[in-house]
Design an enzyme around this catalytic site. Structure first.
Site, PDB file in Angstrom:
ATOM      1  N   ARG A 116     -69.487  60.767 -26.733  1.00 43.56           N
ATOM      2  CA  ARG A 116     -70.439  59.884 -26.047  1.00 43.56           C
ATOM      3  C   ARG A 116     -70.791  58.649 -26.870  1.00 43.56           C
ATOM      4  O   ARG A 116     -71.237  57.652 -26.323  1.00 43.56           O
ATOM      5  CB  ARG A 116     -71.700  60.641 -25.666  1.00 43.56           C
ATOM      6  CG  ARG A 116     -72.585  60.980 -26.836  1.00 43.56           C
ATOM      7  CD  ARG A 116     -73.874  61.611 -26.396  1.00 43.56           C
ATOM      8  NE  ARG A 116     -73.682  62.925 -25.844  1.00 43.56           N
ATOM      9  CZ  ARG A 116     -74.630  63.866 -25.858  1.00 43.56           C
ATOM     10  NH1 ARG A 116     -75.819  63.595 -26.350  1.00 43.56           N
ATOM     11  NH2 ARG A 116     -74.415  65.064 -25.366  1.00 43.56           N
ATOM     12  N   THR A 150     -78.889  66.542 -31.386  1.00 42.76           N
ATOM     13  CA  THR A 150     -78.688  67.864 -31.964  1.00 42.76           C
ATOM     14  C   THR A 150     -80.035  68.576 -32.039  1.00 42.76           C
ATOM     15  O   THR A 150     -80.848  68.296 -32.904  1.00 42.76           O
ATOM     16  CB  THR A 150     -78.052  67.730 -33.366  1.00 42.76           C
ATOM     17  OG1 THR A 150     -76.960  66.830 -33.253  1.00 42.76           O
ATOM     18  CG2 THR A 150     -77.549  69.064 -33.878  1.00 42.76           C
ATOM     19  N   ARG A 158     -68.776  63.551 -31.505  1.00 42.47           N
ATOM     20  CA  ARG A 158     -69.150  64.634 -30.579  1.00 42.47           C
ATOM     21  C   ARG A 158     -67.961  65.021 -29.721  1.00 42.47           C
ATOM     22  O   ARG A 158     -67.070  64.201 -29.468  1.00 42.47           O
ATOM     23  CB  ARG A 158     -70.318  64.185 -29.690  1.00 42.47           C
ATOM     24  CG  ARG A 158     -71.626  64.028 -30.453  1.00 42.47           C
ATOM     25  CD  ARG A 158     -72.768  63.792 -29.482  1.00 42.47           C
ATOM     26  NE  ARG A 158     -73.129  65.016 -28.803  1.00 42.47           N
ATOM     27  CZ  ARG A 158     -74.211  65.755 -29.078  1.00 42.47           C
ATOM     28  NH1 ARG A 158     -75.056  65.370 -30.015  1.00 42.47           N
ATOM     29  NH2 ARG A 158     -74.452  66.852 -28.413  1.00 42.47           N
ATOM     30  N   HIS A 196     -82.919  64.127 -39.446  1.00 45.92           N
ATOM     31  CA  HIS A 196     -83.109  64.174 -37.994  1.00 45.92           C
ATOM     32  C   HIS A 196     -84.517  63.727 -37.622  1.00 45.92           C
ATOM     33  O   HIS A 196     -85.490  64.370 -37.994  1.00 45.92           O
ATOM     34  CB  HIS A 196     -82.844  65.553 -37.380  1.00 45.92           C
ATOM     35  CG  HIS A 196     -82.482  65.426 -35.926  1.00 45.92           C
ATOM     36  ND1 HIS A 196     -83.422  65.266 -34.950  1.00 45.92           N
ATOM     37  CD2 HIS A 196     -81.285  65.356 -35.299  1.00 45.92           C
ATOM     38  CE1 HIS A 196     -82.814  65.125 -33.776  1.00 45.92           C
ATOM     39  NE2 HIS A 196     -81.517  65.173 -33.963  1.00 45.92           N
ATOM     40  N   GLU A 237     -78.084  70.861 -44.949  1.00 41.76           N
ATOM     41  CA  GLU A 237     -78.961  69.769 -44.533  1.00 41.76           C
ATOM     42  C   GLU A 237     -80.072  70.388 -43.702  1.00 41.76           C
ATOM     43  O   GLU A 237     -79.817  71.026 -42.680  1.00 41.76           O
ATOM     44  CB  GLU A 237     -78.185  68.733 -43.711  1.00 41.76           C
ATOM     45  CG  GLU A 237     -79.089  67.584 -43.263  1.00 41.76           C
ATOM     46  CD  GLU A 237     -78.325  66.366 -42.788  1.00 41.76           C
ATOM     47  OE1 GLU A 237     -77.236  66.080 -43.322  1.00 41.76           O
ATOM     48  OE2 GLU A 237     -78.836  65.689 -41.875  1.00 41.76           O
ATOM     49  N   ASN A 245     -76.785  56.790 -40.502  1.00 41.97           N
ATOM     50  CA  ASN A 245     -76.045  57.295 -39.338  1.00 41.97           C
ATOM     51  C   ASN A 245     -75.922  56.164 -38.317  1.00 41.97           C
ATOM     52  O   ASN A 245     -76.931  55.619 -37.855  1.00 41.97           O
ATOM     53  CB  ASN A 245     -76.808  58.497 -38.753  1.00 41.97           C
ATOM     54  CG  ASN A 245     -76.109  59.086 -37.551  1.00 41.97           C
ATOM     55  OD1 ASN A 245     -75.665  58.358 -36.672  1.00 41.97           O
ATOM     56  ND2 ASN A 245     -76.029  60.398 -37.492  1.00 41.97           N
ATOM     57  N   HIS A 282     -75.678  55.383 -33.011  1.00 49.08           N
ATOM     58  CA  HIS A 282     -76.278  54.713 -31.859  1.00 49.08           C
ATOM     59  C   HIS A 282     -75.893  53.242 -31.739  1.00 49.08           C
ATOM     60  O   HIS A 282     -76.199  52.605 -30.726  1.00 49.08           O
ATOM     61  CB  HIS A 282     -77.784  54.961 -31.835  1.00 49.08           C
ATOM     62  CG  HIS A 282     -78.040  56.436 -31.648  1.00 49.08           C
ATOM     63  ND1 HIS A 282     -77.575  57.114 -30.550  1.00 49.08           N
ATOM     64  CD2 HIS A 282     -78.616  57.369 -32.446  1.00 49.08           C
ATOM     65  CE1 HIS A 282     -77.885  58.401 -30.668  1.00 49.08           C
ATOM     66  NE2 HIS A 282     -78.510  58.568 -31.810  1.00 49.08           N
ATOM     67  N   GLU A 288     -70.150  64.269 -39.139  1.00 46.62           N
ATOM     68  CA  GLU A 288     -70.853  65.384 -38.487  1.00 46.62           C
ATOM     69  C   GLU A 288     -69.957  65.920 -37.382  1.00 46.62           C
ATOM     70  O   GLU A 288     -69.412  65.135 -36.595  1.00 46.62           O
ATOM     71  CB  GLU A 288     -72.173  64.903 -37.891  1.00 46.62           C
ATOM     72  CG  GLU A 288     -73.182  64.497 -38.944  1.00 46.62           C
ATOM     73  CD  GLU A 288     -74.473  63.969 -38.341  1.00 46.62           C
ATOM     74  OE1 GLU A 288     -75.384  63.642 -39.117  1.00 46.62           O
ATOM     75  OE2 GLU A 288     -74.559  63.868 -37.095  1.00 46.62           O
TER      76      GLU A 288
END
Ligand code: PXP
Length: 255
Positions: free
Chosen positions: A54, A106, A50, A198, A156, A12, A15, A75
């Protein structure tokens, strides 16, 4: 001798975009991060578009779809706007997640039981377009039953509480690990493909990687954070190695 069941790593890259957006420019580039993930042995790229944009932007999704040779897992919230975007790009996979603007990340699974009516048409529309749909849910049998009812092929499992236990409530860690393992077994027994993710770190990844029904882990924040110290390729390679070593132990136990 049976080979160890495969365990895929989706990296992922949200970031990388968070850092880029902190200054409003174009550095660091999530596309470059995805290219490094390809070289480091990732099996897929995961990005969360999102509603407040963001981190990942619409342009990022467009470029990732076009230029990265790995499957893209988008996602997204189960909203009409996001569904329209997903149908335009037709990523390999879409993971439906709950989204609240004020949350930092999340913070819990999708409540499929309560939201069956509005989630089901999104699952159907994405499936009709050939997108592999997963639902990001708590390790809870009722959620898995609901996922099956609305025709999702993949779930998931949210590993947030399990990872939190490792950090702050170590006495609860084993119970959380068992809750995940039980949900993974139950999901597989229903015919679901089971993923997890996560908050996973080098410390918490191995017990999850040892859960045989789990086919894929999606990991972001820790990998990107660790990359500050060791570089992105190295942080992905280390995560990959820890996953592979743990899964190989399971494979060895199967022989
Ligand atoms: N899976 C899902 C569905 C997520 O929403 C996230 C966070 O965006 C992750 C996995 C990755 O979590 P982390 O960044 O904490 O590794």
């Amino acid at each position: 001798m049976r080979p160890a069941p495969a365990l895929r790593l989706g990296v992922n890259i949200d970031h990388v975009a968070t850092i880029r957006n902190a200054r409003g420019g174009d550095h660091p580039d999530p596309l470059r991060a995805a290219e490094i993930a390809v070289a480091a042995g990732a099996d897929g790229i995961t990005a969360h578009l999102r509603e407040d944009r963001r981190h990942i932007s619409d342009r990022d999704i467009e470029l990732l779809s076009k230029e990265i040779p790995l499957p893209l897992n988008l996602e997204m919230a189960a909203t009409p706007d996001m569904t329209a975007i997903a149908l335009r790009h037709r990523p390999h996979a879409a993971c439906l997640v709950p989204e609240k603007r004020e949350e930092r990340t999340t913070e819990g699974g999708l409540d499929v039981v309560a939201g069956e009516k509005h989630i089901a048409p999104v699952v159907q529309a994405l499936r009709d377009a050939g997108v592999r749909v997963s639902l990001f849910v708590e390790p809870d049998r009722r959620q898995l039953d609901a996922a099956v009812r609305i025709g999702a092929p993949v779930v998931e499992l949210h590993t947030g509480t399990y990872c939190e236990a490792w950090l702050h409530h170590r006495e609860a860690f084993e119970a959380e690990r068992l809750r995940l393992a039980e949900a993974a077994d139950y999901g597989a027994s229903l015919g679901l493909e089971v993923h997890a993710g996560h908050g996973l770190t080098y410390d918490t990844v191995a017990p999850v990687a040892k859960m045989k029904p789990i086919a894929e882990l999606n990991i972001g924040h820790f990998i990107i954070g660790e990359a500050i110290f060791v570089g992105l390729e190295e942080s992905i390679r280390t995560m990959r190695r820890l996953m592979d070593e743990a899964r190989a132990e399971v494979g060895a136990a199967l022989k």
